[in-house]
Design an enzyme around this catalytic site. Structure first.
Site, PDB file in Angstrom:
ATOM      1  N   ARG A   7       0.737  -1.395   0.146  1.00  0.00           N
ATOM      2  CA  ARG A   7      -0.056   0.052   0.242  1.00  0.00           C
ATOM      3  C   ARG A   7       0.880   1.484   0.056  1.00  0.00           C
ATOM      4  O   ARG A   7       0.468   2.166   0.731  1.00  0.00           O
ATOM      5  CB  ARG A   7      -1.072  -0.061   1.176  1.00  0.00           C
ATOM      6  CG  ARG A   7      -1.847  -1.177   1.206  1.00  0.00           C
ATOM      7  CD  ARG A   7      -2.843  -1.437   0.306  1.00  0.00           C
ATOM      8  NE  ARG A   7      -3.967  -2.226   0.760  1.00  0.00           N
ATOM      9  CZ  ARG A   7      -3.701  -3.700   0.242  1.00  0.00           C
ATOM     10  NH1 ARG A   7      -2.596  -3.694  -0.580  1.00  0.00           N
ATOM     11  NH2 ARG A   7      -4.366  -4.620   0.589  1.00  0.00           N
ATOM     12  N   SER A  60     -10.493  -0.080   3.496  1.00  0.00           N
ATOM     13  CA  SER A  60      -9.879  -0.018   4.715  1.00  0.00           C
ATOM     14  C   SER A  60      -9.272   1.227   5.235  1.00  0.00           C
ATOM     15  O   SER A  60      -8.435   1.828   4.494  1.00  0.00           O
ATOM     16  CB  SER A  60      -8.537  -1.026   4.722  1.00  0.00           C
ATOM     17  OG  SER A  60      -9.000  -2.084   3.863  1.00  0.00           O
ATOM     18  N   GLU A 119      -4.299   4.350   6.026  1.00  0.00           N
ATOM     19  CA  GLU A 119      -4.117   3.846   4.563  1.00  0.00           C
ATOM     20  C   GLU A 119      -4.750   4.998   3.981  1.00  0.00           C
ATOM     21  O   GLU A 119      -4.209   5.578   2.699  1.00  0.00           O
ATOM     22  CB  GLU A 119      -4.697   2.613   4.330  1.00  0.00           C
ATOM     23  CG  GLU A 119      -4.703   2.374   2.861  1.00  0.00           C
ATOM     24  CD  GLU A 119      -5.306   0.846   2.441  1.00  0.00           C
ATOM     25  OE1 GLU A 119      -5.170  -0.107   2.807  1.00  0.00           O
ATOM     26  OE2 GLU A 119      -6.325   1.183   1.472  1.00  0.00           O
TER      27      GLU A 119
HETATM   28  P1  FAD Z   1      -8.436   9.232  -4.676  1.00  0.00           P
HETATM   29  O1  FAD Z   1      -9.218   8.804  -3.215  1.00  0.00           O
HETATM   30  O2  FAD Z   1      -9.312  10.301  -5.519  1.00  0.00           O
HETATM   31  O3  FAD Z   1      -7.124   9.810  -4.411  1.00  0.00           O
HETATM   32  C1  FAD Z   1      -6.257   9.071  -3.490  1.00  0.00           C
HETATM   33  C2  FAD Z   1      -4.850   9.654  -3.440  1.00  0.00           C
HETATM   34  O4  FAD Z   1      -4.362   9.517  -4.779  1.00  0.00           O
HETATM   35  C3  FAD Z   1      -4.919  11.282  -3.251  1.00  0.00           C
HETATM   36  O5  FAD Z   1      -3.783  11.736  -2.402  1.00  0.00           O
HETATM   37  C4  FAD Z   1      -4.988  11.805  -4.634  1.00  0.00           C
HETATM   38  O6  FAD Z   1      -4.402  13.266  -4.362  1.00  0.00           O
HETATM   39  C5  FAD Z   1      -3.973  10.783  -5.390  1.00  0.00           C
HETATM   40  N1  FAD Z   1      -4.200  10.827  -6.671  1.00  0.00           N
HETATM   41  C6  FAD Z   1      -5.452  10.282  -7.290  1.00  0.00           C
HETATM   42  N2  FAD Z   1      -5.382  10.372  -8.661  1.00  0.00           N
HETATM   43  C7  FAD Z   1      -4.152  10.813  -8.895  1.00  0.00           C
HETATM   44  C8  FAD Z   1      -3.426  11.001 -10.080  1.00  0.00           C
HETATM   45  N3  FAD Z   1      -4.266  10.872 -11.505  1.00  0.00           N
HETATM   46  N4  FAD Z   1      -2.197  11.603 -10.084  1.00  0.00           N
HETATM   47  C9  FAD Z   1      -1.474  11.945  -8.770  1.00  0.00           C
HETATM   48  N5  FAD Z   1      -2.077  11.640  -7.653  1.00  0.00           N
HETATM   49  C10 FAD Z   1      -3.554  11.155  -7.734  1.00  0.00           C
HETATM   50  N6  FAD Z   1      -7.765  -0.224  -2.131  1.00  0.00           N
HETATM   51  C11 FAD Z   1      -7.002  -1.388  -2.258  1.00  0.00           C
HETATM   52  O7  FAD Z   1      -5.780  -1.059  -2.400  1.00  0.00           O
HETATM   53  N7  FAD Z   1      -7.321  -2.501  -2.276  1.00  0.00           N
HETATM   54  C12 FAD Z   1      -8.866  -2.761  -2.018  1.00  0.00           C
HETATM   55  O8  FAD Z   1      -9.222  -4.091  -2.282  1.00  0.00           O
HETATM   56  C13 FAD Z   1      -9.469  -1.588  -1.972  1.00  0.00           C
HETATM   57  N8  FAD Z   1     -11.039  -1.685  -1.874  1.00  0.00           N
HETATM   58  C14 FAD Z   1     -11.707  -0.694  -1.510  1.00  0.00           C
HETATM   59  C15 FAD Z   1     -13.138  -0.984  -1.214  1.00  0.00           C
HETATM   60  C16 FAD Z   1     -13.771   0.360  -1.104  1.00  0.00           C
HETATM   61  C17 FAD Z   1     -15.425  -0.148  -0.780  1.00  0.00           C
HETATM   62  C18 FAD Z   1     -13.475   1.382  -0.923  1.00  0.00           C
HETATM   63  C19 FAD Z   1     -14.332   2.448  -0.793  1.00  0.00           C
HETATM   64  C20 FAD Z   1     -12.105   1.620  -1.253  1.00  0.00           C
HETATM   65  C21 FAD Z   1     -11.132   0.573  -1.460  1.00  0.00           C
HETATM   66  N9  FAD Z   1      -9.929   0.739  -1.646  1.00  0.00           N
HETATM   67  C22 FAD Z   1      -8.880  -0.329  -1.841  1.00  0.00           C
HETATM   68  C23 FAD Z   1      -9.041   2.021  -1.610  1.00  0.00           C
HETATM   69  C24 FAD Z   1      -9.491   2.727  -2.714  1.00  0.00           C
HETATM   70  O9  FAD Z   1     -10.298   2.240  -3.719  1.00  0.00           O
HETATM   71  C25 FAD Z   1      -8.002   2.937  -3.756  1.00  0.00           C
HETATM   72  O10 FAD Z   1      -7.185   3.356  -2.994  1.00  0.00           O
HETATM   73  C26 FAD Z   1      -8.277   3.549  -5.189  1.00  0.00           C
HETATM   74  O11 FAD Z   1      -6.996   3.217  -5.799  1.00  0.00           O
HETATM   75  C27 FAD Z   1      -8.234   5.156  -4.912  1.00  0.00           C
HETATM   76  O12 FAD Z   1      -8.705   5.573  -6.082  1.00  0.00           O
HETATM   77  P2  FAD Z   1      -9.129   6.994  -6.285  1.00  0.00           P
HETATM   78  O13 FAD Z   1      -9.199   7.375  -7.862  1.00  0.00           O
HETATM   79  O14 FAD Z   1     -10.672   6.948  -5.669  1.00  0.00           O
HETATM   80  O15 FAD Z   1      -8.267   7.714  -5.402  1.00  0.00           O
HETATM   81  P1  NAP Z   2      -9.880 -10.992   4.422  1.00  0.00           P
HETATM   82  O1  NAP Z   2      -9.918 -12.012   3.486  1.00  0.00           O
HETATM   83  O2  NAP Z   2     -10.880 -11.032   5.767  1.00  0.00           O
HETATM   84  O3  NAP Z   2      -8.314 -10.992   5.526  1.00  0.00           O
HETATM   85  C1  NAP Z   2      -8.091 -10.244   6.515  1.00  0.00           C
HETATM   86  C2  NAP Z   2      -6.699  -9.593   6.494  1.00  0.00           C
HETATM   87  O4  NAP Z   2      -5.990 -10.815   6.652  1.00  0.00           O
HETATM   88  C3  NAP Z   2      -6.457  -8.917   4.993  1.00  0.00           C
HETATM   89  O5  NAP Z   2      -6.552  -7.549   5.552  1.00  0.00           O
HETATM   90  C4  NAP Z   2      -5.557  -9.640   4.607  1.00  0.00           C
HETATM   91  O6  NAP Z   2      -4.448  -8.662   4.366  1.00  0.00           O
HETATM   92  C5  NAP Z   2      -4.983 -10.712   5.569  1.00  0.00           C
HETATM   93  N1  NAP Z   2      -4.896 -12.101   4.738  1.00  0.00           N
HETATM   94  C6  NAP Z   2      -6.024 -12.664   4.446  1.00  0.00           C
HETATM   95  N2  NAP Z   2      -5.571 -13.863   3.936  1.00  0.00           N
HETATM   96  C7  NAP Z   2      -4.216 -13.921   3.895  1.00  0.00           C
HETATM   97  C8  NAP Z   2      -3.250 -14.865   3.166  1.00  0.00           C
HETATM   98  N3  NAP Z   2      -3.624 -15.740   2.637  1.00  0.00           N
HETATM   99  N4  NAP Z   2      -1.882 -14.152   3.058  1.00  0.00           N
HETATM  100  C9  NAP Z   2      -1.616 -12.864   3.743  1.00  0.00           C
HETATM  101  N5  NAP Z   2      -2.573 -12.152   4.079  1.00  0.00           N
HETATM  102  C10 NAP Z   2      -3.869 -12.538   4.415  1.00  0.00           C
HETATM  103  O7  NAP Z   2      -9.826  -9.656   4.248  1.00  0.00           O
HETATM  104  P2  NAP Z   2     -11.174  -8.421   3.625  1.00  0.00           P
HETATM  105  O8  NAP Z   2     -11.360  -7.367   4.154  1.00  0.00           O
HETATM  106  O9  NAP Z   2     -12.362  -9.377   3.036  1.00  0.00           O
HETATM  107  O10 NAP Z   2     -10.397  -7.975   2.146  1.00  0.00           O
HETATM  108  C11 NAP Z   2      -9.893  -8.732   1.398  1.00  0.00           C
HETATM  109  C12 NAP Z   2      -8.788  -8.515   0.335  1.00  0.00           C
HETATM  110  O11 NAP Z   2      -9.314  -7.137  -0.304  1.00  0.00           O
HETATM  111  C13 NAP Z   2      -7.664  -8.110   1.353  1.00  0.00           C
HETATM  112  O12 NAP Z   2      -6.628  -8.584   0.358  1.00  0.00           O
HETATM  113  C14 NAP Z   2      -7.813  -6.548   1.543  1.00  0.00           C
HETATM  114  O13 NAP Z   2      -6.571  -5.827   1.536  1.00  0.00           O
HETATM  115  C15 NAP Z   2      -8.561  -5.948   0.133  1.00  0.00           C
HETATM  116  N6  NAP Z   2      -9.267  -5.123   0.562  1.00  0.00           N
HETATM  117  C16 NAP Z   2      -8.715  -3.930   0.697  1.00  0.00           C
HETATM  118  C17 NAP Z   2      -9.410  -2.871   0.891  1.00  0.00           C
HETATM  119  C18 NAP Z   2      -8.629  -1.484   1.094  1.00  0.00           C
HETATM  120  O14 NAP Z   2      -9.491  -0.299   1.244  1.00  0.00           O
HETATM  121  N7  NAP Z   2      -7.295  -1.102   1.107  1.00  0.00           N
HETATM  122  C19 NAP Z   2     -10.810  -2.745   1.318  1.00  0.00           C
HETATM  123  C20 NAP Z   2     -11.352  -4.081   1.242  1.00  0.00           C
HETATM  124  C21 NAP Z   2     -10.741  -4.911   0.667  1.00  0.00           C
HETATM  125  P3  NAP Z   2      -4.071  -7.698   3.141  1.00  0.00           P
HETATM  126  O15 NAP Z   2      -5.190  -6.472   3.233  1.00  0.00           O
HETATM  127  O16 NAP Z   2      -2.630  -7.243   3.378  1.00  0.00           O
HETATM  128  O17 NAP Z   2      -4.436  -8.625   1.833  1.00  0.00           O
END
Ligand code: FAD
Ligand code: NAP
Length: 336
Positions: A161, A236, A332
């Site tokens: 991340r 998250s 995050e």
């Molecule tokens: P924004 O929120 O608009 O911006 C995020 C940051 O990036 C800000 O600092 C902004 O200035 C910068 N930015 C955006 N676009 C640009 C650009 N073109 N150039 C330079 N800087 C820029 N994230 C995960 O990693 N894994 C997941 O599984 C995941 N699941 C999610 C589930 C839900 C329900 C939600 C709401 C979020 C989730 N996220 C997840 C977080 C999010 O979706 C990601 O981080 C996504 O990449 C953000 O994109 P955005 O366009 O909305 O960014």
């Molecule tokens: P989950 O499957 O309930 O797992 C809980 C946590 O344990 C996750 O955060 C994941 O870490 C870790 N995990 C589970 N299985 C793993 C494995 N085999 N090896 C290493 N780490 C493991 O999580 P969840 O909330 O339903 O999300 C599922 C996936 O979607 C995850 O990868 C999560 O990161 C991603 N997600 C991200 C966001 C976001 O906003 N960043 C939001 C929703 C879902 P990791 O998070 O490091 O993978």
């Protein structure tokens, strides 16, 4: 480009927080970005889909809303393609495009909200795959000098991340395009993470395809995660902390059931959701905000909450976790 003055950003962030920006500038191509950079419109901040930001107050200055579109194959051979994508494309649309062309690499990253341009920012990841595994390069414009630059993978310093754009180059570049390498054949499928295996088994899929994996991921995500259209959230809120093995072993003597995943020989990742739940915050509701009942890593806005209130709750939660477990969790989400 299109400039709107004094705009409430409520519909431009998935937390659904009201915050007034001095102006919202929609940019549709690189020329629009240059036009803004050479104008008197400043300061500027960049917004994609607003799914990873928390506005803690009104925003001074202007928001550049990235709407640069386009998905184009720029090179290919018999086993892979190079796809250059406008940073304003929706990430999930790109995943769906790749599946419709039978290209592998993005299937585990199905249904992540937000734009393609933000994907390298925090090296989005889910279900054991991060976008860096298919990343080739990105095009960006330096906000201060207006100079174009191409960043290749090793220059982005991708981590869990994390990337250089969230650290030393924070708020310095506008990412206009991202290029990915997607595979036509000879690829590995990742089915061992979370509930993917269970879903495939239940569906009697013995030889999964990229389409099966995407469908499984979409099913799990839809059943577990709150839909921002229904309840405001940014996924998250915290990153999972990575702790030294020694500290983890000490923790295990007190909490035998603490889950962990190895990161290296000397470090393990502890799910922040578990720590927050054990600190007593899972499902808590405080006025219009709270902690999601099924996933404690997700902070929610039930409608009228403010960014300041959510930020305060986040600080309280990280303090409680630090006190109980001696582990520091950090956001995050980008706090503005
Ligand atoms: P924004 O929120 O608009 O911006 C995020 C940051 O990036 C800000 O600092 C902004 O200035 C910068 N930015 C955006 N676009 C640009 C650009 N073109 N150039 C330079 N800087 C820029 N994230 C995960 O990693 N894994 C997941 O599984 C995941 N699941 C999610 C589930 C839900 C329900 C939600 C709401 C979020 C989730 N996220 C997840 C977080 C999010 O979706 C990601 O981080 C996504 O990449 C953000 O994109 P955005 O366009 O909305 O960014
Ligand atoms: P989950 O499957 O309930 O797992 C809980 C946590 O344990 C996750 O955060 C994941 O870490 C870790 N995990 C589970 N299985 C793993 C494995 N085999 N090896 C290493 N780490 C493991 O999580 P969840 O909330 O339903 O999300 C599922 C996936 O979607 C995850 O990868 C999560 O990161 C991603 N997600 C991200 C966001 C976001 O906003 N960043 C939001 C929703 C879902 P990791 O998070 O490091 O993978």
């Amino acid at each position: 480009m299109k400039l709107e003055e004094k705009v409430n950003l409520k519909k431009y962030n998935t937390f659904g927080i009201s915050a007034i920006a001095g102006g919202l500038i929609h940019v549709y191509d690189e020329n629009d970005v240059f036009e803004v950079l050479t104008s008197s419109l400043s300061p500027i901040r960049i917004l994609g889909g607003g799914s990873n930001v928390l506005f803690t107050g009104d925003i001074d200055g202007f928001i550049l809303r990235n709407e640069i579109k386009g998905i184009a194959v720029i090179d290919e051979d018999e086993s892979q393609v190079l796809v250059k994508v406008g940073a304003g494309e929706k990430w999930h649309q790109l995943v769906m495009w790749s599946l419709s062309h039978n290209l592998a690499g993005l299937e585990n990253l199905s249904l992540i909200p937000g734009s393609v341009g933000a994907a390298p920012m925090q090296n989005i990841g889910a279900y054991g795959v991060e976008q860096e595994s298919v990343f080739h390069s990105l095009n960006a414009i330096h906000l201060e000098s207006g100079i174009r630059r191409v960043f290749f993978k090793d220059e982005c310093h991708f981590g869990y991340r994390e990337s250089v754009f969230k650290n030393t180059l924070k708020d310095q570049y506008f990412i206009t395009h991202v290029t990915y390498v997607l595979r036509k054949k000879d690829y590995t499928l990742y089915t061992g993470y979370g509930a993917i295996g269970e879903v495939l088994q239940r569906r009697a899929v013995t030889q999964p395809t990229i389409h099966d994996i995407s469908k499984a991921v979409i099913e799990i995500r839809t059943s577990k995660l709150p839909d921002p259209e229904v309840v405001g959230n940014a996924g998250s809120f915290f990153k999972n902390p990575v702790v030294p093995l020694e500290a983890f072993k000490k923790l295990q003597t007190q909490y035998a059931d603490v889950p962990s995943y190895p990161v290296s020989d000397t470090e393990v990742k502890v799910p922040a959701g578990w720590l927050i739940e054990k600190a007593g915050y899972k499902g808590m509701v405080r006025g219009e905000i709270g902690v999601h009942a099924h996933q404690a890593l997700v902070l929610v806005n039930y409608g009228g909450g403010s960014g300041g209130e959510i930020y305060k709750l986040a600080l309280e939660i990280s303090d409680a976790v630090a006190q109980k477990f001696e582990i520091q969790i950090s956001p995050e989400v980008n706090i503005w």
